[in-house]
Scaffold this active site. Structure first.
Site, PDB file in Angstrom:
ATOM      1  N   TYR A   1      85.083  56.023  60.001  1.00 50.23           N
ATOM      2  CA  TYR A   1      85.903  56.199  61.198  1.00 50.23           C
ATOM      3  C   TYR A   1      85.939  54.952  62.084  1.00 50.23           C
ATOM      4  O   TYR A   1      86.950  54.676  62.728  1.00 50.23           O
ATOM      5  CB  TYR A   1      85.404  57.402  62.009  1.00 50.23           C
ATOM      6  CG  TYR A   1      85.996  58.709  61.514  1.00 50.23           C
ATOM      7  CD1 TYR A   1      87.365  58.908  61.535  1.00 50.23           C
ATOM      8  CD2 TYR A   1      85.191  59.725  61.009  1.00 50.23           C
ATOM      9  CE1 TYR A   1      87.929  60.091  61.069  1.00 50.23           C
ATOM     10  CE2 TYR A   1      85.747  60.916  60.552  1.00 50.23           C
ATOM     11  CZ  TYR A   1      87.121  61.084  60.591  1.00 50.23           C
ATOM     12  OH  TYR A   1      87.685  62.253  60.130  1.00 50.23           O
TER      13      TYR A   1
ATOM     14  N   GLY B   1      79.959  50.023  65.062  1.00 48.26           N
ATOM     15  CA  GLY B   1      80.029  50.768  63.805  1.00 48.26           C
ATOM     16  C   GLY B   1      81.392  50.574  63.174  1.00 48.26           C
ATOM     17  O   GLY B   1      82.044  51.533  62.743  1.00 48.26           O
ATOM     18  N   ALA B   2      81.828  49.294  63.112  1.00 47.75           N
ATOM     19  CA  ALA B   2      83.236  48.974  62.816  1.00 47.75           C
ATOM     20  C   ALA B   2      83.542  48.718  61.346  1.00 47.75           C
ATOM     21  O   ALA B   2      84.674  48.394  61.009  1.00 47.75           O
ATOM     22  CB  ALA B   2      83.624  47.711  63.606  1.00 47.75           C
ATOM     23  N   SER B   3      82.549  48.844  60.463  1.00 42.64           N
ATOM     24  CA  SER B   3      82.755  48.301  59.116  1.00 42.64           C
ATOM     25  C   SER B   3      83.158  49.322  58.059  1.00 42.64           C
ATOM     26  O   SER B   3      83.654  48.934  56.992  1.00 42.64           O
ATOM     27  CB  SER B   3      81.478  47.583  58.664  1.00 42.64           C
ATOM     28  OG  SER B   3      80.375  48.457  58.787  1.00 42.64           O
TER      29      SER B   3
ATOM     30  N   ASP C   1      71.504  44.905  64.184  1.00 44.20           N
ATOM     31  CA  ASP C   1      71.114  46.252  64.604  1.00 44.20           C
ATOM     32  C   ASP C   1      71.654  46.576  66.001  1.00 44.20           C
ATOM     33  O   ASP C   1      71.139  46.097  67.009  1.00 44.20           O
ATOM     34  CB  ASP C   1      69.583  46.354  64.580  1.00 44.20           C
ATOM     35  CG  ASP C   1      69.113  47.743  64.975  1.00 44.20           C
ATOM     36  OD1 ASP C   1      69.957  48.651  65.136  1.00 44.20           O
ATOM     37  OD2 ASP C   1      67.885  47.913  65.128  1.00 44.20           O
ATOM     38  N   ALA C   2      72.681  47.420  66.032  1.00 41.84           N
ATOM     39  CA  ALA C   2      73.342  47.761  67.298  1.00 41.84           C
ATOM     40  C   ALA C   2      72.407  48.491  68.270  1.00 41.84           C
ATOM     41  O   ALA C   2      72.681  48.553  69.465  1.00 41.84           O
ATOM     42  CB  ALA C   2      74.562  48.642  67.022  1.00 41.84           C
TER      43      ALA C   2
ATOM     44  N   TYR D   1      74.713  71.947  59.899  1.00 42.64           N
ATOM     45  CA  TYR D   1      75.354  70.936  60.745  1.00 42.64           C
ATOM     46  C   TYR D   1      75.282  71.327  62.244  1.00 42.64           C
ATOM     47  O   TYR D   1      74.366  70.922  62.948  1.00 42.64           O
ATOM     48  CB  TYR D   1      76.802  70.643  60.287  1.00 42.64           C
ATOM     49  CG  TYR D   1      77.241  69.295  60.820  1.00 42.64           C
ATOM     50  CD1 TYR D   1      77.194  68.150  60.042  1.00 42.64           C
ATOM     51  CD2 TYR D   1      77.620  69.158  62.158  1.00 42.64           C
ATOM     52  CE1 TYR D   1      77.519  66.914  60.570  1.00 42.64           C
ATOM     53  CE2 TYR D   1      77.954  67.925  62.687  1.00 42.64           C
ATOM     54  CZ  TYR D   1      77.901  66.810  61.891  1.00 42.64           C
ATOM     55  OH  TYR D   1      78.214  65.587  62.417  1.00 42.64           O
TER      56      TYR D   1
ATOM     57  N   ALA E   1      76.646  55.657  62.460  1.00 42.90           N
ATOM     58  CA  ALA E   1      75.974  56.725  61.709  1.00 42.90           C
ATOM     59  C   ALA E   1      74.801  56.046  61.014  1.00 42.90           C
ATOM     60  O   ALA E   1      74.994  55.143  60.209  1.00 42.90           O
ATOM     61  CB  ALA E   1      76.915  57.344  60.688  1.00 42.90           C
TER      62      ALA E   1
HETATM   63  P1  NAI Z   1      79.937  55.472  58.115  1.00 47.75           P
HETATM   64  O1  NAI Z   1      78.634  55.565  57.398  1.00 47.75           O
HETATM   65  O2  NAI Z   1      81.160  55.262  57.309  1.00 47.75           O
HETATM   66  O3  NAI Z   1      79.903  54.292  59.223  1.00 47.75           O
HETATM   67  C1  NAI Z   1      78.760  53.996  59.960  1.00 47.75           C
HETATM   68  C2  NAI Z   1      78.916  52.669  60.666  1.00 47.75           C
HETATM   69  O4  NAI Z   1      77.728  52.450  61.470  1.00 47.75           O
HETATM   70  C3  NAI Z   1      79.048  51.447  59.755  1.00 47.75           C
HETATM   71  O5  NAI Z   1      79.941  50.518  60.332  1.00 47.75           O
HETATM   72  C4  NAI Z   1      77.625  50.852  59.762  1.00 47.75           C
HETATM   73  O6  NAI Z   1      77.559  49.445  59.510  1.00 47.75           O
HETATM   74  C5  NAI Z   1      77.242  51.142  61.196  1.00 47.75           C
HETATM   75  N1  NAI Z   1      75.791  51.132  61.437  1.00 47.75           N
HETATM   76  C6  NAI Z   1      74.858  51.965  60.952  1.00 47.75           C
HETATM   77  N2  NAI Z   1      73.632  51.632  61.445  1.00 47.75           N
HETATM   78  C7  NAI Z   1      73.836  50.566  62.270  1.00 47.75           C
HETATM   79  C8  NAI Z   1      72.985  49.774  63.079  1.00 47.75           C
HETATM   80  N3  NAI Z   1      71.675  50.013  63.185  1.00 47.75           N
HETATM   81  N4  NAI Z   1      73.539  48.748  63.760  1.00 47.75           N
HETATM   82  C9  NAI Z   1      74.869  48.472  63.685  1.00 47.75           C
HETATM   83  N5  NAI Z   1      75.717  49.204  62.960  1.00 47.75           N
HETATM   84  C10 NAI Z   1      75.206  50.233  62.252  1.00 47.75           C
HETATM   85  O7  NAI Z   1      80.030  56.796  59.002  1.00 47.75           O
HETATM   86  P2  NAI Z   1      81.219  57.717  59.538  1.00 47.75           P
HETATM   87  O8  NAI Z   1      81.266  58.938  58.700  1.00 47.75           O
HETATM   88  O9  NAI Z   1      82.440  56.942  59.781  1.00 47.75           O
HETATM   89  O10 NAI Z   1      80.591  58.189  60.938  1.00 47.75           O
HETATM   90  C11 NAI Z   1      80.916  57.588  62.178  1.00 47.75           C
HETATM   91  C12 NAI Z   1      80.846  58.661  63.248  1.00 47.75           C
HETATM   92  O11 NAI Z   1      81.834  59.672  62.954  1.00 47.75           O
HETATM   93  C13 NAI Z   1      79.493  59.386  63.304  1.00 47.75           C
HETATM   94  O12 NAI Z   1      79.183  59.669  64.641  1.00 47.75           O
HETATM   95  C14 NAI Z   1      79.782  60.683  62.548  1.00 47.75           C
HETATM   96  O13 NAI Z   1      78.913  61.725  62.912  1.00 47.75           O
HETATM   97  C15 NAI Z   1      81.209  60.952  62.991  1.00 47.75           C
HETATM   98  N6  NAI Z   1      81.972  61.893  62.179  1.00 47.75           N
HETATM   99  C16 NAI Z   1      82.053  61.764  60.818  1.00 47.75           C
HETATM  100  C17 NAI Z   1      82.745  62.700  60.072  1.00 47.75           C
HETATM  101  C18 NAI Z   1      82.836  62.594  58.578  1.00 47.75           C
HETATM  102  O14 NAI Z   1      83.234  63.587  57.932  1.00 47.75           O
HETATM  103  N7  NAI Z   1      82.541  61.472  57.981  1.00 47.75           N
HETATM  104  C19 NAI Z   1      83.424  63.865  60.703  1.00 47.75           C
HETATM  105  C20 NAI Z   1      83.370  63.841  62.148  1.00 47.75           C
HETATM  106  C21 NAI Z   1      82.635  62.905  62.843  1.00 47.75           C
END
Ligand code: NAI
Length: 395
Positions: free
Chosen positions: A53, A48-50, A111-112, A235, A140
């Protein structure tokens, strides 16, 4: 072509390559300005590196600690002259900057949740890195196909047990709206746990361990959120909260099973592609940002991730954990004076006073920046090429 933002509800369907690169560079510059502990990560896998977080975790590892990074994500490359997704451009920029700095950086787009991508990742680690000493799990996703059964599950953002109604923010129109949600069925709760719970994190760690590509001192971290009581029905006590409880269960399982330190970090609420889809949260974030900026405690994804790496994962004292064994990067968000002020403002906000009582302007700026728009120093009036291959894929 000239690329402009095209917003549809809570997503922007276009992204700007130079803008995404400028945002990535800002995060790189921040990492380089911070003093990192001597003993940091060396070889890091970020799932989920793109974006959000995960992207900042990758940047913190590479540019704060000089680590080699392998990023896994699911992004859309440019096709038929249309721009790629923001996460694609972010990853191109991260790889380019890492290579310029003499660091290894490569990426796997797919798809991870699938067995195929896990196998491809393991092969890449064996070939290029040998072993990894940190695995960041930052997916996510709204859906997941179970690799064993082929069944696809969809996550829902719903309360559990009783209906929930509250005010929310239509971020497109800048209007306060009322939202009402029916409670989730047991099937919906189970599906959300399948998608956003800890099962896939465990499958990743099982596969990496069985393949012998986890270094003996390896650590792994996944991200979660708690937030204030006003968002708990949707939530923490809702379907997503059940999934996050399952992530904590998975952390204990992974630690027991593989003997590596598996941690859950509770992060701050921030504007990301994932969080903008959650009802009520964008209004909470807008109020929170105003108060934290006034107090001088506001952080973005990169500040949070640098703090995670420097003060917890790689601090000589080790991570500071709460009573439930979690890292609390939400400590500044949850300070009682901040939360009391949010609770006071919440019932008084309306469309007319939105800009006065909240930092909706800051929310909108952050949202556009997710897609590479509104960055200083980028000329959005000039033609830009949309097709940017990942440098690592070019050989
Ligand atoms: P985001 O939507 O910015 O990043 C999601 C990442 O997952 C992206 O790199 C995307 O390409 C990747 N992804 C999604 N489906 C995929 C798949 N099937 N295969 C491979 N890669 C896939 O999300 P965010 O907000 O950075 O969330 C990351 C984590 O942080 C989650 O667990 C979220 O619950 C948690 N988090 C987020 C907060 C927020 O306010 N945004 C607060 C606290 C925790």
């Amino acid at each position: 072509m000239i690329i402009e933002p095209r917003i549809r509800g809570f997503v922007c369907i276009t992204a700007h390559p130079e803008g995404c690169a400028a945002k990535v560079q800002e995060e790189i510059d921040f990492c380089r300005s911070q003093q990192a502990p001597a003993d940091g990560p060396r070889k890091v896998l970020v799932i989920g590196a793109s974006t959000g977080y995960g992207l900042s975790s990758r940047i913190a590892a590479a540019f704060g600690h000089g680590a080699d990074t392998l990023g896994v994500f699911f992004e859309r490359p440019s096709a038929k002259g249309k721009p790629a997704s923001a996460g694609w451009y972010n990853s191109v920029a991260v790889e380019k900057a890492a290579h310029q700095a003499g660091l290894y950086a490569s990426s796997i787009n797919g798809d991870a949740f699938s067995d195929e991508i896990k196998a491809e990742t393991i092969e890449r680690i064996k070939k290029d890195l040998g072993q990894v000493d940190l695995v960041v799990y930052s997916l996510a996703s709204p859906r997941r196909t179970d690799p064993k059964t082929g069944e696809t599950y969809r996550s829902v953002l719903k309360p559990i047990g009783q209906p929930y109604a509250n005010q929310s923010l239509d971020t497109d129109k800048g209007e306060i709206i009322e939202v009402a949600m029916e409670p989730a069925s047991q099937e919906e709760i189970d599906a959300t746990v399948k998608v956003m719970g800890g099962e896939d994190w465990e499958l990743w760690m099982d596969a990496l361990s069985e393949a012998g590509v986890l270094a003996p001192e390896a650590k792994t971290v996944a991200y979660s959120y708690i937030g204030p009581e006003l968002t708990w029905p949707i939530y923490t006590n809702g379907t997503i909260g059940m999934a996050k409880k399952d992530v904590e269960r998975a952390a204990r399982e992974i630690t027991d099973k593989h003997g590596c330190q598996a941690l859950v970090s509770i992060n701050k609420a921030l504007v990301t592609q994932a969080s903008s889809a959650i009802p009520v949260v964008p209004l909470y974030i807008s109020i929170l940002f105003k108060l934290m900026k006034e107090k001088g405690t506001h952080e973005g994804c990169i500040e949070q991730m640098v703090r995670l790496f420097n003060d917890h994962l790689y601090s000589t004292a080790g991570p500071t954990l709460d009573d439930d064994g979690r890292i609390r990067l939400d400590d500044l968000e949850m300070q009682p004076d901040i939360q009391a002020a949010v609770a006071k403002i919440w019932p008084t906000v309306n469309t007319g006073n939105l800009n006065e009582l909240t930092d909706f302007g800051g929310y909108q700026k952050d949202f556009l920046e997710l897609f590479g728009f509104g960055l200083c120093g980028v000329d959005y009036t000039v033609d830009t090429a949309v097709d940017h291959p990942l440098p690592s894929a070019e050989g």
